[in-house]
Design an enzyme around this catalytic site. Structure first.
Site, short mmCIF file in Angstrom:
data_model
loop_
_atom_site.label_atom_id
_atom_site.label_comp_id
_atom_site.label_asym_id
_atom_site.label_seq_id
_atom_site.Cartn_x
_atom_site.Cartn_y
_atom_site.Cartn_z
N CYS A 101 0.84 -1.53 -0.18
CA CYS A 101 -0.19 -0.06 0.15
C CYS A 101 1.34 1.15 0.20
O CYS A 101 2.47 0.73 0.75
CB CYS A 101 -0.87 0.18 0.86
SG CYS A 101 0.28 0.11 3.07
N HIS A 151 5.21 -5.26 8.73
CA HIS A 151 4.78 -6.34 9.26
C HIS A 151 5.07 -7.57 8.24
O HIS A 151 4.59 -7.40 7.34
CB HIS A 151 3.93 -6.94 9.48
CG HIS A 151 3.66 -6.69 10.85
ND1 HIS A 151 2.71 -6.74 11.56
CD2 HIS A 151 4.15 -6.77 12.00
CE1 HIS A 151 2.15 -6.35 13.19
NE2 HIS A 151 3.36 -6.80 13.31
N HIS A 194 3.25 1.74 11.25
CA HIS A 194 2.28 1.48 12.35
C HIS A 194 1.99 2.96 13.58
O HIS A 194 1.70 2.97 14.42
CB HIS A 194 2.15 0.35 13.51
CG HIS A 194 1.72 -1.36 12.24
ND1 HIS A 194 3.04 -1.87 12.15
CD2 HIS A 194 1.14 -1.09 11.40
CE1 HIS A 194 2.22 -2.76 11.35
NE2 HIS A 194 1.13 -2.73 11.35
N HIS A 216 -1.95 -4.95 19.13
CA HIS A 216 -0.68 -4.41 18.09
C HIS A 216 -0.58 -3.37 17.90
O HIS A 216 -1.21 -2.68 18.35
CB HIS A 216 -2.23 -3.71 16.95
CG HIS A 216 -1.77 -4.36 15.54
ND1 HIS A 216 -1.16 -3.24 15.15
CD2 HIS A 216 -1.91 -5.37 14.51
CE1 HIS A 216 -0.86 -3.15 13.61
NE2 HIS A 216 -1.19 -4.66 13.50
N GLU A 236 0.36 -0.95 16.29
CA GLU A 236 -0.44 0.31 15.73
C GLU A 236 -1.90 1.30 16.62
O GLU A 236 -1.69 2.08 17.15
CB GLU A 236 -1.14 0.26 14.41
CG GLU A 236 -2.56 1.20 14.17
CD GLU A 236 -3.60 0.83 12.96
OE1 GLU A 236 -3.88 1.48 13.48
OE2 GLU A 236 -3.13 0.35 12.21
N THR A 267 -6.56 0.54 11.86
CA THR A 267 -6.99 0.84 10.04
C THR A 267 -7.50 -0.57 9.79
O THR A 267 -7.46 -0.32 8.68
CB THR A 267 -5.95 1.82 9.71
OG1 THR A 267 -4.49 0.79 9.67
CG2 THR A 267 -5.47 2.97 10.43
N SER A 296 2.30 -5.06 2.91
CA SER A 296 3.69 -5.07 3.68
C SER A 296 4.27 -6.25 2.70
O SER A 296 5.79 -6.00 2.98
CB SER A 296 3.96 -5.42 5.19
OG SER A 296 3.13 -4.37 5.56
#
EC number: 1.17.7.4
Length: 827
Positions: A12, A40, A79, A129, A131, A168, A268
């Site tokens: 992305c 990741h 993140h 996580h 993030e 997200t 990723s």
């Protein structure tokens, strides 16, 4: 075998940007750190380690913070990281490059703004996580949940306002379910939906592809949240779904007998890994380390910047659509130049060109090839260097969109414009040929070939420089002109020339504004006053309402507790209604303050929005901007006189307002109901009445509970009970003749009146000894008995046949005695 790629897959833009940031820092001096896994994906992380970056955890970085030097570099992962790490890095003044995904940053900023303005935060995501750990550290008042079941257990205070946000990479369908639940059940929850667009389209793409193929391969790191979600979605739709990190984990036996294979990849996952998977599936696997972007860029440089050969001057002899031909003294043949390089020249003009070689072998005639463009490129180099040193602005043109950014040309010098520095929207389609202004961000030269120059351009730096200048000119209290750029549920995003500003909904108006979109739209020009400036973040907070006097400033002089006033209903909610008593001053009529007597109140039955109503002030604190109002306080509380008006044994009439299987509610005064249980409708033996709402009934008060505001009544209490009738008719000594209703082992039951039985014990059933009472009596037999006992407490009447028989026997004896006595006298 057919291999089909998902429509959207792989890197992305957030991941690509993080990688580009690191790649641009490879040749920088100082130690280079990446905070956590950059993305990741093990392969990407290992590549960064080979390039000199050291991966450290947050704890490791915080522990070694004192050892960091000013020329050290810290790259923050895609993140993001926690607030404490940001603050510590800022204190150390090291070089920080924030590669946090823009979606993560957006959520973090919105949560921080909302929390600062009094919102409580509801956040859906995996609390472990990275993030989520980073985002939630920017809020003080926050509740985290991971599922719909946990969402339903959250403690929601109706007097608070909440912001609902999410991780997200969350499954979009799951969050849609959560959004629907909060929209339907809570009016005080604002929803901020920023699930990554890349995540959403990748999830939709894998849904579409998984049902069309025989085998589905998901490529990505097993620790990647978005990759695991792609696998979960695919597995539900296609059982032959497999998650692999690289080609080495791929088991070719799963493709046996299969003809159509689908491939998708996490955000990723590098393109190289995906290609290696495809090659192994096809059986032609071999390693490839081609950097697509760099090759494309290098080829373009080679096209425009070949090694210098010889400069010559010549006269243009002829020009056609494609080529122009020059007469150059000393050359054995004509010199040919592309006509599009001589747009400012005509036949007969003298022009300087650079000899580049000979024409191609398949040309009909041999020519010396030359270029005017390359002469101009060298002459423009001073402008490029000046822009790099002094940040002068250059006019430029986008020539091509490539992976990770754009190829841009300024003064004939091509260079790379990364997405992060482009200020070009992802949604903008026609960018080729777009005219822009840039500065030179960086120049890298090949030591072996100084003509091989790699230029990085930036549009963003122009804006930042302008912003810095404009920000320095702002001051708290200054009135500025703004343009609305976004209308949100909880505020307005505005542009102040090149600066970004925010006006929270609480700062828009002194009046209640539930929906800003009803009053503002994108493009509106407004004035606002600066209320705070954050130099570090270049944040500008503004207020529209502070352009006017605070209406609360005079409330203490205008109103007091117990005042009866008129107001306008501005909002009707399940828990009450807001009433404006003067422009900008609102109070709440709580649901409990509408009626003294009604336990269940539907606010909408009492008031409507924009309706003018009368209220009483019950509590007032202007310093805290708090005002409580009441409607029921306008009239006396009927319960205060209930002890006198509804005393026990009072007979009163009322109307049936509710009919239940177990009883009826009768309104005996305005808003006061008495409950009559079904057992209090009638006495045994009486016809059971039927009721409808609106029926008028008369009842007797049997119970009054002032503490709990409950009244009970009875209909049958208005009449004598069957027992009372029985007591009057059947006194001790009364003789009756009745049918036997029931024969029991211990005696006989006879019905005296409907609902009241008399009991004759076995020992009272006959003067003779009865071994088995059933041998002597049967149900339906008429017997004559005398009442021998009436018990008011147990409401039982006992009778005796035996007593009647004994009395009759005695009477017969008396008659015989009298008879014989009379006969003897006569004799």
């Amino acid at each position: 075998m057919e291999i089909i790629r998902a429509k959207h897959m792989g890197f992305c833009f957030g991941v690509l940007e993080a990688i580009n940031v690191c790649n641009s820092l490879v040749e920088e001096k100082g130690r280079k750190y990446i905070l956590g896994m950059l993305v990741h994906n093990k392969q990407v992380v290992e590549d960064m380690e080979r390039k000199g970056f050291k991966l450290v955890t947050e704890d490791e970085l915080l522990n070694d913070m004192d050892e960091l030097k000013e020329d050290d570099i810290v790259v923050i992962r895609a993140h993001g990281t926690s607030k404490s790490v940001h603050e510590k890095l800022k204190e150390r003044k090291v070089k920080v490059f924030d590669a946090t995904c823009i979606f993560v940053n957006k959520i973090r900023q919105e949560i921080e703004i909302a929390n600062e303005n009094g919102y409580s935060i509801l956040f859906m995501g995996d609390k472990n996580h990275p993030e989520v750990k980073g985002v939630i550290s920017f809020a003080d008042d926050i509740q985290i949940f991971e599922s719909f079941e946990e969402a339903k257990k959250l403690k929601i205070d109706l007097d608070k306002t909440y912001l609902l946000s999410t991780q997200t990479t969350l499954n979009k369908k799951k969050f849609e379910e959560i959004k629907k639940y909060f929209k339907e059940n809570y009016k005080n929850v604002v929803i901020f939906d920023k699930i990554c667009g890349a995540t959403a389209v990748r999830q939709k793409a894998v849904e579409d592809l998984a049902v069309k193929v025989e085998v589905m391969i998901i490529v990505g790191d097993t620790k990647s949240s978005n990759t695991k979600k792609l696998y979960e979605i695919s597995k539900k739709l296609n059982d032959n779904s497999y998650l692999v990190e690289n080609e080495e984990q791929l088991d070719l036996s799963i493709f046996r007998g299969k003809e159509v294979v689908g491939i998708t990849a996490g955000a990723s996952t590098p393109e190289e890994t995906i290609m290696n998977i495809e090659k192994k599936v096809r059986g032609i696997y071999k390693m490839s380390n081609v950097n697509e972007n760099q090759n494309e860029f290098s080829l373009m440089l080679e096209e425009f910047l070949p090694n210098q050969e010889k400069r010559v001057e010549g006269v243009i002899e002829s020009m056609d659509q494609n080529f122009s031909y020059l007469d150059v003294p000393g050359e054995r043949t004509a010199v040919r130049v592309r006509t599009d390089e001589l747009k400012d020249y005509k036949v007969g003009d003298t022009v300087e060109v650079l000899i580049t070689g000979l024409s191609e072998e398949d040309d009909d005639q041999e020519y010396i090839t030359a270029s005017r463009r390359k002469i101009e490129v060298e002459k423009n180099w001073e402008k490029i260097e000046d822009s790099f040193k002094n940040k002068t602005i250059l006019d430029a043109k986008v020539t091509k969109k490539i992976k990770g950014g754009y190829l841009v040309e300024a003064f004939l010098y091509p260079g790379f414009l990364p997405n992060s520095l482009s200020e070009i929207s992802d949604s903008e389609e026609k960018v080729n040929g777009k005219k822009i202004q840039v500065i030179v961000k960086d120049i890298k030269m090949d030591p072996k070939d100084k003509k091989n120059r790699k230029i990085t351009y930036s549009v963003k730096d122009i804006r930042l420089a302008e912003q810095e200048k404009e920000f320095a000119g702002l001051a708290v209290g200054q009135i500025v002109d703004c343009v609305v750029t976004e209308v949100l549920d909880f505020g307005l995003a505005v542009d102040i020339n090149t600066l970004k500003g925010f006006i929270h909904i609480s700062e828009v108006s002194w009046k209640r504004l539930d929906k800003l979109s009803d009053n503002y739209k994108v493009g509106d020009k407004i004035k606002a006053v600066v209320v705070s400036l954050d130099e570090a973040k270049r944040n500008v907070k503004l207020s529209i309402k502070k352009l006017e006097e605070d209406p609360w400033a005079t409330v203490a002089n205008e109103f007091k507790v117990d005042d009866e006033i008129e107001g306008i209903v501005t909002k009707v909610l399940p828990y009450g209604a807001f009433v404006e008593i003067k422009p900008g001053v609102e109070g709440l009529v709580h649901i409990s303050d509408f009626s003294w007597t009604k336990k269940k109140v539907n606010v909408a039955d009492y008031v409507k929005e924009r309706e003018k109503i009368k209220v009483r002030i019950t509590d007032l604190h202007p310093e805290d901007r708090k005002l409580k109002l009441g409607i029921k306080q306008l009239v006396a509380n009927p319960w205060e006189t209930a002890e006198k008006d509804f005393a026990i044994d009072t007979v009163i009439k009322g109307k049936v307002v509710e009919v239940k299987p177990f009883g009826i509610f009768v309104e005996i005064a305005d808003g006061i109901d008495a409950f009559v249980h079904s057992s209090d409708y009638n006495w045994v033996g009486e016809e059971i009445p039927k009721f409808e709402i609106g029926n008028e009934v008369e009842l007797k008060i049997t119970e009054l509970d002032l503490n709990n505001k409950k009244i009970k009544g009875s209909l049958k209490a208005l009449r004598k009970s069957p027992w009372e009738h029985a007591m009057e008719e059947y006194k001790v000594g009364t003789t009756v003749e009745k049918k036997i209703k029931t024969v029991a082992d211990f005696g006989l039951f006879i019905e005296l009146i409907k609902g009241i039985d008399g009991f004759i014990p076995t020992q009272f059933a006959s003067k003779e000894f009865i071994k088995n009472i059933r041998d002597k009596f049967s149900e339906g037999d008429v017997v004559k008995a005398q009442v021998v006992e009436v018990n008011k407490e147990t409401q039982k009447i006992k009778l005796s046949i035996k007593k009647i028989e004994i009395e009759e026997e005695k009477r017969e004896e008396r008659e015989q005695i009298e008879k014989y006595s009379t006969s003897s006298s006569e004799e």
